[in-house]
Design a protein around this motif. Structure first.
Motif, short mmCIF file in Angstrom:
data_model
loop_
_atom_site.label_atom_id
_atom_site.label_comp_id
_atom_site.label_asym_id
_atom_site.label_seq_id
_atom_site.Cartn_x
_atom_site.Cartn_y
_atom_site.Cartn_z
N TYR A 190 31.96 32.99 6.86
CA TYR A 190 31.87 34.39 7.25
C TYR A 190 32.26 34.60 8.71
O TYR A 190 32.65 35.71 9.09
N VAL A 191 32.17 33.54 9.52
CA VAL A 191 32.55 33.67 10.92
C VAL A 191 34.06 33.58 11.09
O VAL A 191 34.68 34.35 11.84
N GLU A 192 34.71 32.67 10.39
CA GLU A 192 36.13 32.38 10.61
C GLU A 192 37.04 33.21 9.71
O GLU A 192 38.15 33.58 10.11
N ALA A 193 36.63 33.47 8.47
CA ALA A 193 37.52 34.15 7.53
C ALA A 193 37.64 35.63 7.87
O ALA A 193 36.67 36.27 8.30
N PRO A 194 38.83 36.21 7.69
CA PRO A 194 38.98 37.67 7.91
C PRO A 194 38.23 38.46 6.83
O PRO A 194 37.92 37.95 5.76
N GLU A 195 37.97 39.74 7.14
CA GLU A 195 37.15 40.54 6.23
C GLU A 195 37.85 40.85 4.92
O GLU A 195 37.20 41.03 3.88
N ASP A 196 39.19 40.91 4.93
CA ASP A 196 39.89 41.17 3.68
C ASP A 196 39.75 40.03 2.69
O ASP A 196 39.98 40.20 1.48
N ILE A 197 39.38 38.84 3.19
CA ILE A 197 39.15 37.71 2.30
C ILE A 197 37.66 37.50 2.05
O ILE A 197 37.22 37.30 0.91
#
Length: 670
Positions: free
Chosen positions: A185-192
């Protein structure tokens, strides 16, 4: 009626009969065919009905009676047959009236009884056939039920297998090591990541994490391809540089070949140094330390010292390769326990085998223990007079000590003396106090040599002498051994602490570079002084051995004026070497031996002087470190018996002692 008439009638009858048969045959061939066929069919039908009726009758009999009833009938028929046969036999023996008719009647009865037996046999066969048919029908029923059961069991097993497979199903994504949820949740973009949808829904969260893993792997694949291309480009550049360098090698060799005359003219052994540098890389650590320290001292202070490395380079390379092979992993606890049990079981066998060890195995063990490294370092120490001492240093791989072999090369050939004091085997003996090179300075070697029942002093000619100063020259010291210090004044080697700097422990020994560097000049000077002292001693001994009288001894005039009377009345009759056994056998030497002033390492001589009827015997013991240690002289007087210094105090007078010492060439000046 005659025979001819009878023959005519017979022939006529035959002819008539033949014609009749032909006519009947014609009828049969024309009109009588249909009637005959109808008759045959009827006969077949009657025969078929009779056979079927017989079968049905036998089947009804088989069903109407039991097997036990048939067995009783058979038994009664057989009994009746036996009775009838006995009656027939009796009738044939007695032969009453009309016995033949009675015999024929009873025979008919027997035949009828046999027919009954056959009928009963057919009935039994019918019963057996029916039983087989019933058994076959029952077996078919059982087989059908069994087959149904097997099918059901197979279906049950298949269903269980499918259920188990469904329960044990592992998806391919479960083998992927995904990043932790918090990191995702910290590294991945919100669209993913889609936090609002995936936080509560674990399935959607799993899919989002897999999608993020796919994106990361695609990026890493692209980075890998990029780095691979860069690596290939660098490898190609390196290959190009290697090709250029390879092309330079022949040119450099050509230049070196052209410069060899210049190297010889300018005394620049560049090729020899380069070859030595290649060999030096194969030396063990102690020999390498020795080579470095002595070479550095020679280049810095003493150009007359020459250091070279000799030996088998291929054997040294193989030895290094063997030592660098990876060792086996540590055994597990179970393996250790099993090995311990096997060791306990075979301990008794090994004890018996050890007693039966043959000479070849013992020799192999001795050779392995006393084995030397394939390479050795030769140090050549030259003197101003042109003489040189060549010391070859070897490394014993098992005992882990340095040994030295000495060879002396003289500028001029000296005359041979009865005692060779310039021998390389004894030249360096006791170069420093209590260092005769007979025993190993490594305390662990005592146990190693005791295990194979050998004495190192018996193999010194092959291995060389393990002098203590040689160990210090190679930077070796041993943790359980404290060496007395060597200084330039006291000629004792300084002790090396196990925790000294620049040291690396290995199997009990410590390699100390600093201590090695400090001892190099002291040891080199000591070797030179020893060679000069031994040459002077050789000259003095040769002078005494060739002298026929006292006047023949070459003594400087200053020595004569200060230490000798104006008139010398005694004559030197002989000067010869003696052995340690001869020295021990003399009572005059007892107090020297008891005080341990004289050991077997000394050189022993016997001087005989005469004055009229008085004979004076002087037993001279020259120490190995002569002239550092003053020779010891034991006097014995033969005049009206044998007298020693203990009996006549005058023998201990300084005048007599000084005469003997000065005659032997030992002045106070040393």
């Amino acid at each position: 009626m005659g025979r001819g008439e009878e023959d005519g009638e017979t022939g006529s009858r035959d002819a008539k009969r033949r014609r009749k048969n032909e006519g009947e045959g014609a009828k049969k061939s024309t009109g009588g065919t249909e009637g005959d066929s109808r008759t045959t069919a009827k006969e077949k039908a009657v025969v078929g009905d009779t056979f079927q009726a017989s079968l049905e009758h036998e089947a009804s009999e088989a069903h109407s009676r039991t097997e036990e009833e048939d067995q009783r009938l058979v038994a009664s028929i057989i009994s009746h047959v036996r009775t009838t046969m006995k009656e027939i036999l009796k009738l044939k023996q007695d032969r009453p009236e009309q016995w033949t008719s009675e015999v024929e009647e009873r025979r008919t009865q027997v035949l009828m009884l046999m027919l009954s037996l056959r009928r009963l046999s057919r009935v039994q066969k019918v019963r057996v056939r029916d039983a087989r048919e019933r058994t076959a029908e029952a077996r078919q029923g059982v087989d059908g039920v069994t087959l149904q059961l097997q099918n059901l069991l197979y279906e049950v097993a298949h269903l269980k297998k499918e259920v188990r497979r469904c329960l044990d199903f592992q998806s391919a994504d479960q083998e992927i090591d995904l990043v932790p949820v918090e990191q995702f949740y910290v590294e991945a973009p919100e669209d993913i990541s889609r936090p609002t949808e995936t936080v509560e829904n674990l399935h959607e969260q799993r899919l989002a994490r897999l999608q993020w893993e796919l994106v990361q792997r695609r990026d890493q694949t692209q980075l890998f391809d990029k780095l691979t291309k860069e690596k290939e480009a660098v490898a190609e550049a390196i290959s190009e540089q290697e090709r250029k360098l390879a092309s330079l090698a022949p040119r450099i060799n050509t230049i070196l070949e052209a410069t060899r005359p210049l190297q010889v003219a300018l005394d620049l052994p560049i090729d020899a140094k380069r070859e030595q540098q290649r060999i030096v890389q194969l030396l063990p650590s102690p020999l390498y330390t020795l080579w470095v320290q002595v070479s550095a001292y020679g280049e810095a202070f003493d150009s007359s010292i020459k250091v070279e490395v000799f030996g088998d380079m291929e054997a040294a390379r193989k030895l290094i390769t063997k030592e660098e092979e990876p060792r086996a992993d540590i055994y597990s606890e179970s393996d250790n326990e099993q090995d311990q049990q096997e060791e306990n079981l075979s301990r008794k066998k090994r004890s018996h085998k050890a007693q039966k060890m043959d000479a070849d195995d013992l020799d192999d063990g001795v050779r392995q223990t006393l084995g030397l490294h394939p390479l050795n370092v030769k140090v050549t120490v030259n003197t101003k007079e042109g003489n040189s001492v060549v010391v070859s240093f070897h490394y014993m791989q098992v005992l882990r000590i340095i040994t030295a072999k000495c060879t002396v090369f003289l500028q001029e050939n000296l005359k041979a003396a009865l005692t060779d004091v310039i021998s390389g085997d004894t030249l360096l003996s006791c170069l420093f106090p209590e260092d005769d090179g007979h025993n190993s300075p490594n305390p662990a070697n005592f146990f190693q040599l005791s295990h194979i029942h050998i004495n190192l002093s018996d193999h010194l000619a092959t291995t060389g002498r393990p002098y203590k100063w040689a160990q210090h020259l190679a930077g070796l010291s041993f943790s359980s051994y404290q060496q007395p210090s060597i200084t330039e004044d006291s000629q004792e080697v300084p002790a090396v602490s196990p925790s000294a700097p620049d040291s690396s422990p290995g199997d009990g020994e410590v390699v100390a570079w600093q201590e090695s560097a400090e001892q190099v000049p002291i040891i080199i000077q000591a070797i030179r002084r020893r060679l000069q002292a031994r040459l002077a001693l050789h000259t003095q001994l040769l002078n005494l051995e060739t002298a026929n009288s006292t006047n023949c001894i070459a003594i400087p005039g200053e020595l004569l004026r200060h230490h000798f009377p104006g008139k010398v009345c005694s004559e030197l009759r002989s000067w010869r070497p003696i052995t340690w056994a001869d020295y021990e056998a003399s009572p005059a030497t007892q107090h020297f031996r008891e005080a341990q002033l004289v050991t077997s390492q000394h050189l022993f001589f016997l001087a005989v002087l005469e004055r009229k009827q008085v004979v004076l015997e002087a037993q001279v013991a020259v120490a190995p470190d002569h002239p550092s240690t003053v020779p010891v002289v034991a006097l014995a007087l033969r005049w009206e018996g044998l007298h020693h210094a203990d009996d006549i105090p005058q023998l201990r007078a300084r005048g007599k002692m000084c005469w003997i010492l000065e005659a032997a060439g030992y002045s106070n000046a040393g």
